[in-house]
Enzyme design. Structure first.
Site, PDB file in Angstrom:
ATOM      1  N   THR A 194       0.824  -1.209   0.000  1.00  0.00           N
ATOM      2  CA  THR A 194       0.000   0.000   0.000  1.00  0.00           C
ATOM      3  C   THR A 194       0.856   1.257   0.000  1.00  0.00           C
ATOM      4  OG1 THR A 194      -1.797  -1.130   1.094  1.00  0.00           O
ATOM      5  CG2 THR A 194      -1.751   1.240   1.364  1.00  0.00           C
ATOM      6  N   THR A 226       1.555  -4.236   4.354  1.00  0.00           N
ATOM      7  CA  THR A 226       1.386  -4.529   5.780  1.00  0.00           C
ATOM      8  C   THR A 226       0.846  -5.940   6.034  1.00  0.00           C
ATOM      9  OG1 THR A 226      -0.866  -3.632   5.822  1.00  0.00           O
ATOM     10  CG2 THR A 226       0.935  -2.106   6.351  1.00  0.00           C
ATOM     11  N   ASP A 227       0.190  -6.540   5.019  1.00  0.00           N
ATOM     12  CA  ASP A 227      -0.541  -7.784   5.286  1.00  0.00           C
ATOM     13  C   ASP A 227       0.349  -8.938   5.738  1.00  0.00           C
ATOM     14  OD1 ASP A 227      -2.928  -6.587   4.723  1.00  0.00           O
ATOM     15  OD2 ASP A 227      -3.151  -7.434   2.719  1.00  0.00           O
TER      16      ASP A 227
END
Ligand code: ASP
Length: 325
Positions: A17, A96-97
């Site tokens: 992101t 971030t996942d």
């Protein structure tokens, strides 16, 4: 080589992101991750922050799609740049996942003395108020800080160690925490405030060949390890199917302090008997399983203090070097 000349920083871009874009600046969820190059992310920072910084694009993906081949490439490039005497530290821009998983993997296979700083963002680069530029600027501060070392993640002004890092929220900008331990420190107006010692250098868990094993084996040859969860109304068929399909290791994401639903116990015992390595981790977001001193193996497999996701990687690496218990 004198340390004062080690002032360069290399940013390795992998997507996420932080490099994502949306057509509408108000859109924080309908964006596409992994669109902007690391050089573009650096380009929006004030000139001084970018002095002496190199960029290299290792991948351009949404980190939900992270895979072994990308990890292997990333670890190889990080190792290369960390080995350059003029480089003070390496920053990895990431989604971030799966940030926690990449942090654990790099911690175990590189265990660097120099800082290897992961950073990410919860809002795309096109947002009205993106968090990525500040996170990247803070990550560069940490990468240059003389007291830094080891694999850490810098997000929302906090510095987290690879072993404690947890993503706790799917949307909030301040989405990460350091489980029980609290952050290693903060980045405040370009200065690091350190709270406790940093995990740098060898993690010395008796597996000195982890890095070499991972680098040497083709990504396809990594052993297959899956996570199964113990939950209310659990059924054993999933475990049987995985074993029949050739899984080499299972991490049970257990309830509470390592408890496993009775319906899964015979299937897990059978899996173990057929040579599958079974580990238990807690599915709780904080803390780790406290072993029963009278009986720390209930027949299902040893408990690990790691999260199920980190444990899955750890077991994969241990199987890869023939060191799984
Ligand atoms: N799906 C995105 C990724 O992990 C989420 C993010 O970066 O925040 O790449």
């Amino acid at each position: 080589m004198p340390s004062e000349i080690a002032s360069r920083v290399v940013i390795l871009g992998t997507g996420g992101t932080i490099a994502g874009t949306a057509a509408n600046p108000a859109d924080h969820v309908g964006y596409v991750a992994g669109q902007r190059a690391a050089a573009e992310l650096l380009g929006v920072l004030p000139g001084a922050a970018a002095v002496g910084v190199e960029t290299e694009q290792v991948a351009q993906i949404d980190s939900k799609d992270m895979d072994r081949a990308t990890w292997q490439r990333l670890a190889g490039r990080a190792r290369h740049h960390l080995g350059r005497p003029e480089v003070a530290g390496v920053v990895v821009t990431h989604g971030t996942d799966t940030l926690e998983e990449t942090a654990w993997l790099l911690h175990r296979v590189l265990a660097p003395l120099k800082p290897l700083v992961l950073t990410a963002a919860m809002r795309p680069a096109t947002a009205l108020s993106p968090d990525g530029p500040q996170n990247l600027a803070d990550a560069l501060v940490v990468a240059r800080w003389p007291g830094a070392g080891g694999v850490v993640a810098v997000l929302a002004g906090a510095i987290h160690g690879a072993a404690e890092l947890r993503k706790l929220h799917p949307y909030r900008v301040d989405a990460f925490a350091s489980a029980d331990a609290g952050p290693l420190g903060l980045v405040e107006a370009g200065q690091v405030r350190q709270f406790r010692p940093w995990p740098r250098g060898s993690v010395n868990l008796g597996l000195p060949k982890l890095g070499q094993a991972m680098a040497g084996a083709s990504a396809q040859a990594w052993p297959w390890v899956e996570i199964v969860s113990s939950h209310a109304d659990a059924r054993p068929e999933g475990v049987h199917a995985l074993v029949a399909a050739g899984v080499r290791g299972l991490v049970v994401a257990c309830s509470g302090n390592g408890s496993v639903h009775a319906a899964l116990l015979p299937a897990l015992a059978q899996a173990r008997a057929s040579g599958v390595v079974v580990w238990r981790a807690t599915r709780c977001l904080g803390g780790s399983i406290v072993a029963d001193v009278d009986d720390d193996d209930d027949g299902i497999g040893p408990a690990t203090p790691l999260s199920p996701w980190a444990a899955r990687l750890e077991l994969t690496l241990r199987l890869l070097c023939g060191a799984a218990a």
